[in-house]
Design a protein around this motif. Structure first.
Motif, mmCIF file in Angstrom:
data_model
loop_
_atom_site.group_PDB
_atom_site.id
_atom_site.type_symbol
_atom_site.label_atom_id
_atom_site.label_comp_id
_atom_site.label_asym_id
_atom_site.label_seq_id
_atom_site.Cartn_x
_atom_site.Cartn_y
_atom_site.Cartn_z
ATOM 1 N N VAL A 10 -1.977 3.828 -1.265
ATOM 2 C CA VAL A 10 -3.331 3.394 -0.873
ATOM 3 C C VAL A 10 -3.057 3.312 0.632
ATOM 4 C CG1 VAL A 10 -4.868 1.407 -0.837
ATOM 5 C CG2 VAL A 10 -3.499 1.761 -3.106
ATOM 6 N N CYS A 52 0.760 -1.057 0.016
ATOM 7 C CA CYS A 52 0.121 0.016 0.059
ATOM 8 C C CYS A 52 0.825 1.444 -0.001
ATOM 9 C CB CYS A 52 -0.773 0.161 1.191
ATOM 10 S SG CYS A 52 -2.041 -1.397 1.100
ATOM 11 N N ILE A 96 -4.548 2.302 4.367
ATOM 12 C CA ILE A 96 -4.969 1.242 4.851
ATOM 13 C C ILE A 96 -6.114 1.462 6.170
ATOM 14 C CG2 ILE A 96 -4.155 -1.138 6.391
ATOM 15 C CD1 ILE A 96 -1.643 -0.723 5.015
#
Length: 376
Positions: free
Chosen positions: A152, A147, A154
């Motif tokens: 991205v 990630c 989490i």
């Protein structure tokens, strides 16, 4: 195997400290959110996660919804969610209009891996929700590396994982957000409740969460006398845990070590008795110390699981299966429900055994004797 009293899959535990805490909360006449027991319970959860950015909520679902609102997710954003999870994991983000993308799970753990998540990433992936199933933990080192590389966010759905650790750290401290459940069925309970954990010292994000908890107003700034009046600042809802529930939670948290000790002992007993049977026990990885919340295994096939569960029902042994994967659900037509072969091949083979403070040694022995006869 001798018959006995029916065994419950779950039984609520009310330690002595809970009675005193609830009585004190009632005497205070401050039953809404933000009272003295809210502060005490928050402090104990904060001690567990290692910081004070803990917000008590009326459910784990509410904690996830606050995170979705704080991230300002919308129709252009994709959120990757395990297919094998309770629907609230996805609903919290679908309510924001985000596009739900389902990821497959590893049958050995019933959790996502970095590989199953990456297979569902696109240029629109904004966040992933990692569910820590059964009181254990997903492989967060690999998931964090993925990630971070892909930019991205989490979010950890740690509904079942309070008290578990991974690499010496509390489970729920690896992502930007984590959500715990303190529902009556969980290892630590407030009857109905949860907590949102913010693993960032970003003051803007912290202020945003506080406004969301204030039902979308700047009341926290008003309470600090930073503004003369408070006003509507954003869309939100009523998410806070009442102080009476916080008193229940505080009583449980004071006994957390005792509860974890017994649940882990039951888990270890089951594993020792059942490790020779032709089943796949869901075990935590070497880096994880699970909390003992759930003992589960996969039967060799669906028919075997049905036979075991039917036999348990007849004998009152309390064994249960779990939910159907989201990609096989009635609602799947509304989301990106791609094939998830790992979840498809495992969910109907899953059997869970009772683990709770009210379980007696003779109850666990009866359950194991039944399984040894049925599967040995």
């Amino acid at each position: 195997m001798s018959a006995g009293q029916p065994i419950r899959f779950h039984a609520a535990h009310v330690p002595p400290a809970t009675h005193d805490a609830v009585a004190a909360a009632l005497a205070s006449k401050h039953l809404r959110a933000g009272g003295g027991f809210s502060s005490k319970a928050r402090a104990l959860v904060g001690a567990h996660v290692g910081h004070d950015r803990v917000f008590l909520t009326n459910s784990c679902t509410s904690a996830l919804e606050i995170a979705a609102l704080a991230l300002d997710l919308g129709p252009e954003d994709e959120v990757v969610v395990p297919s094998f999870t309770f629907c609230a994991t996805a609903t919290a983000f679908a309510r924001m209009g985000a596009r739900i993308i389902l990821a497959d799970t590893d049958p050995a753990t019933m959790m996502v891996t970095a590989e199953t998540l990456e297979a569902r990433f696109t240029s629109r992936t904004r966040a992933v929700v990692v569910v820590h199933y059964g009181g254990a933990a997903a492989p967060m080192t690999e998931i964090r590396a993925l990630c971070e590389r892909r930019g991205v966010v989490i979010l950890e759905d740690a509904a079942q994982a309070y008290g578990a650790t991974q690499d010496g750290r509390a489970v729920g401290t690896a992502g930007l957000f984590a959500a715990f459940s303190f529902h009556e069925t969980k290892i630590i309970s407030s009857g109905h409740g949860g907590a949102l954990v913010l693993n960032s010292d970003d003051p803007v994000l912290k202020d945003r969460i506080e406004e969301l908890l204030a039902r979308g107003t700047n009341y926290p700034a008003f309470a600090r006398k930073e503004v003369s009046h408070y006003e509507w600042t954003s869309v939100s809802s009523s998410f806070e845990m009442p102080d009476l529930n916080a008193a229940l939670l505080y009583g449980q948290l004071r006994h957390a070590s005792e509860i974890l000790l017994k649940c882990r002992a039951i888990w270890a007993y089951y594993e020792k008795r059942l490790s020779r049977l032709p089943v796949d026990i869901l075990r935590p990885d070497a880096a994880t110390r699970a909390n003992g919340y759930s003992f589960a295994f996969l039967c060799p096939d669906r028919e075997g699981a049905r036979r075991v569960l039917a036999g348990s029902d007849r004998r009152g042994l309390g064994l249960q299966s779990h939910y159907k994967p989201l990609h096989l659900s009635r609602y799947a037509g509304h989301i990106d429900a791609a094939s998830c072969p790992g979840a498809s091949s495992s969910w109907a083979r899953l059997v869970r055994l009772p683990v709770h403070m009210g379980l007696r040694p003779e109850d666990a022995a009866r359950i194991c004797a039944f399984l040894e006869t049925e599967l040995g």
